[in-house]
Design an enzyme around this catalytic site. Structure first.
Site, mmCIF file in Angstrom:
data_model
loop_
_atom_site.group_PDB
_atom_site.id
_atom_site.type_symbol
_atom_site.label_atom_id
_atom_site.label_comp_id
_atom_site.label_asym_id
_atom_site.label_seq_id
_atom_site.Cartn_x
_atom_site.Cartn_y
_atom_site.Cartn_z
ATOM 1 C CB VAL A 10 -0.920 0.046 1.247
ATOM 2 C CG1 VAL A 10 -1.843 1.260 1.189
ATOM 3 C CG2 VAL A 10 -1.725 -1.243 1.383
ATOM 4 C CB ALA A 13 0.607 2.721 3.906
ATOM 5 C CG ASP A 36 3.264 7.927 3.506
ATOM 6 O OD1 ASP A 36 2.030 7.772 3.475
ATOM 7 O OD2 ASP A 36 3.809 9.052 3.375
ATOM 8 C CG ASP A 69 8.634 11.205 -3.350
ATOM 9 O OD1 ASP A 69 7.775 10.945 -4.227
ATOM 10 O OD2 ASP A 69 8.916 12.357 -3.002
ATOM 11 C CE1 TYR A 163 -6.375 14.446 -5.986
ATOM 12 C CE2 TYR A 163 -8.672 14.732 -6.619
ATOM 13 C CZ TYR A 163 -7.711 14.086 -5.866
ATOM 14 O OH TYR A 163 -8.088 13.085 -4.996
ATOM 15 C CB SER A 166 -3.418 13.550 -11.630
ATOM 16 O OG SER A 166 -4.282 13.635 -10.506
HETATM 17 P P1 NAD Z 1 -3.825 11.971 3.015
HETATM 18 O O1 NAD Z 1 -3.188 13.274 2.723
HETATM 19 O O2 NAD Z 1 -4.441 11.747 4.350
HETATM 20 O O3 NAD Z 1 -2.794 10.781 2.752
HETATM 21 C C1 NAD Z 1 -1.954 10.751 1.626
HETATM 22 C C2 NAD Z 1 -0.689 9.997 1.991
HETATM 23 O O4 NAD Z 1 0.091 9.905 0.800
HETATM 24 C C3 NAD Z 1 0.168 10.726 3.033
HETATM 25 O O5 NAD Z 1 0.578 9.819 4.041
HETATM 26 C C4 NAD Z 1 1.354 11.230 2.224
HETATM 27 O O6 NAD Z 1 2.572 11.292 2.974
HETATM 28 C C5 NAD Z 1 1.439 10.190 1.118
HETATM 29 N N1 NAD Z 1 2.136 10.705 -0.054
HETATM 30 C C6 NAD Z 1 1.946 11.900 -0.677
HETATM 31 N N2 NAD Z 1 2.800 12.030 -1.694
HETATM 32 C C7 NAD Z 1 3.551 10.906 -1.727
HETATM 33 C C8 NAD Z 1 4.622 10.453 -2.541
HETATM 34 N N3 NAD Z 1 5.125 11.228 -3.518
HETATM 35 N N4 NAD Z 1 5.140 9.226 -2.319
HETATM 36 C C9 NAD Z 1 4.668 8.448 -1.307
HETATM 37 N N5 NAD Z 1 3.689 8.840 -0.481
HETATM 38 C C10 NAD Z 1 3.130 10.050 -0.684
HETATM 39 O O7 NAD Z 1 -4.917 11.786 1.856
HETATM 40 P P2 NAD Z 1 -6.147 10.767 1.692
HETATM 41 O O8 NAD Z 1 -7.384 11.574 1.748
HETATM 42 O O9 NAD Z 1 -5.989 9.579 2.563
HETATM 43 O O10 NAD Z 1 -5.942 10.370 0.153
HETATM 44 C C11 NAD Z 1 -5.433 9.121 -0.264
HETATM 45 C C12 NAD Z 1 -5.739 8.947 -1.739
HETATM 46 O O11 NAD Z 1 -7.152 8.994 -1.937
HETATM 47 C C13 NAD Z 1 -5.151 10.025 -2.651
HETATM 48 O O12 NAD Z 1 -4.688 9.454 -3.838
HETATM 49 C C14 NAD Z 1 -6.338 10.926 -2.914
HETATM 50 O O13 NAD Z 1 -6.202 11.620 -4.130
HETATM 51 C C15 NAD Z 1 -7.460 9.921 -2.955
HETATM 52 N N6 NAD Z 1 -8.786 10.505 -2.712
HETATM 53 C C16 NAD Z 1 -9.091 11.085 -1.529
HETATM 54 C C17 NAD Z 1 -10.359 11.621 -1.349
HETATM 55 C C18 NAD Z 1 -10.797 12.263 -0.073
HETATM 56 O O14 NAD Z 1 -11.909 12.816 -0.038
HETATM 57 N N7 NAD Z 1 -10.015 12.249 0.985
HETATM 58 C C19 NAD Z 1 -11.298 11.571 -2.393
HETATM 59 C C20 NAD Z 1 -10.931 10.964 -3.587
HETATM 60 C C21 NAD Z 1 -9.673 10.436 -3.727
#
Ligand code: NAD
Length: 255
Positions: A10, A13, A36, A69, A163, A166
């Site tokens: 994951v 994570a 992560d 990353d 976004y 992407s």
């Molecule tokens: P979050 O910010 O809580 O978690 C994102 C995690 O990704 C963080 O731990 C961060 O350190 C890590 N991360 C960021 N860039 C990185 C990189 N370059 N390499 C490795 N790790 C990296 O966000 P979330 O809300 O849990 O989102 C998780 C996924 O779900 C994302 O892809 C987001 O686009 C998608 N998403 C979220 C929502 C929402 O409403 N929260 C809705 C649709 C999609």
């Protein structure tokens, strides 16, 4: 236990949805490689797995944290190699959840906001998918690749041209990967979450939340666990004939 003997990678994570996915997959019996860019956050996720199934000590029979990353050159390949060295096998479940937002209206969007979001959300997902797929194809055991996309990739959103592009890109990639890898027993699907309560959406002003919530047929924002449950299904044999799909987990928002 639907995922006994699975090894699940994951990404992202360390927080929000990725952390909930890690917990859910472990509960289903999978071994979890939690990765992560924030290594300490990934380690905290592994600590939370204690008592949830699987071991949390050290060694190939235990969940493990990795720092990577996904946008960095060579990092995805390095991560897959590290995981293979640690567990003596490639991950059979690969969840790309690492993602960011850099919001600005089109007319004002700096080019680096575009570049950063595309580099992490789209190219990062490609690099992880490619490195994992190479290992999975040579293992010959098949697997399930699950990309965490967004409903925004389908319907667009104010201030999110980068976004949305992407995530639409991720969905196109998912369908292409599904076409290419089906014959190897490798499935690839996207999940399109709607509005989920995580650190990512904490920044959204109350005013906007008050506008969106009435548009959700289920009447409330989602929890990370709502997405994690669908990941567990797509990772499991119960979804064995599903590939190239985009599953909306939105409470009905923008259906
Ligand atoms: P979050 O910010 O809580 O978690 C994102 C995690 O990704 C963080 O731990 C961060 O350190 C890590 N991360 C960021 N860039 C990185 C990189 N370059 N390499 C490795 N790790 C990296 O966000 P979330 O809300 O849990 O989102 C998780 C996924 O779900 C994302 O892809 C987001 O686009 C998608 N998403 C979220 C929502 C929402 O409403 N929260 C809705 C649709 C999609």
């Amino acid at each position: 236990l639907r995922l006994r003997s699975a090894l699940a990678l994951v990404t992202g994570a360390g927080s929000g949805i990725g952390r909930a996915i890690s917990l859910r997959l472990a509960k289903e019996g999978a071994l979890v490689a939690a990765s992560d860019r924030n290594g300490a956050a990934a380690e905290e996720t592994i600590r939370l797995l204690e008592g949830m199934g699987g071991e949390t000590g050290t060694g190939p029979g235990c969940h493990a944290a990795f720092q990577a990353d996904v946008a960095e050159a060579g990092a995805a390949q390095g991560l897959i190699e590290q995981i293979q060295a640690y567990f003596s096998r490639p991950p059979s479940v690969v969840v790309s959840c690492a993602g960011i937002t850099r919001d600005e209206f089109l007319l004002r969007m700096p080019e680096d906001y575009w570049n950063e979001v595309i580099a992490i959300n789209l190219k990062g997902t490609f690099l992880i998918t490619q490195a994992a797929a190479r290992a999975l194809v040579s293992s010959g055991f098949g697997g399930s690749i699950i990309n965490i996309s967004s409903i925004v990739g389908k319907v667009g959103n104010l201030g999110q041209v980068n976004y949305a592009a992407s995530k639409a890109g991720v969905d196109g990639m998912t369908r292409s990967v599904a076409r290419e890898l089906g014959r190897h027993g490798i499935r690839c699907n996207s999940i399109l979450p709607g509005f989920i309560k995580t650190p990512m959406t904490e920044k959204v002003p109350q005013k906007v939340l008050d506008q969106i919530t009435p548009l959700i047929p289920m009447g409330h924002m989602g929890a990370p666990e709502d997405v994690a449950d669908v990941v567990a299904f797509l990772a499991s044999d119960g979804s064995r004939y599903i590939t190239g799909a985009t599953l909306e987990v939105t409470g009905g928002l923008f259906m």
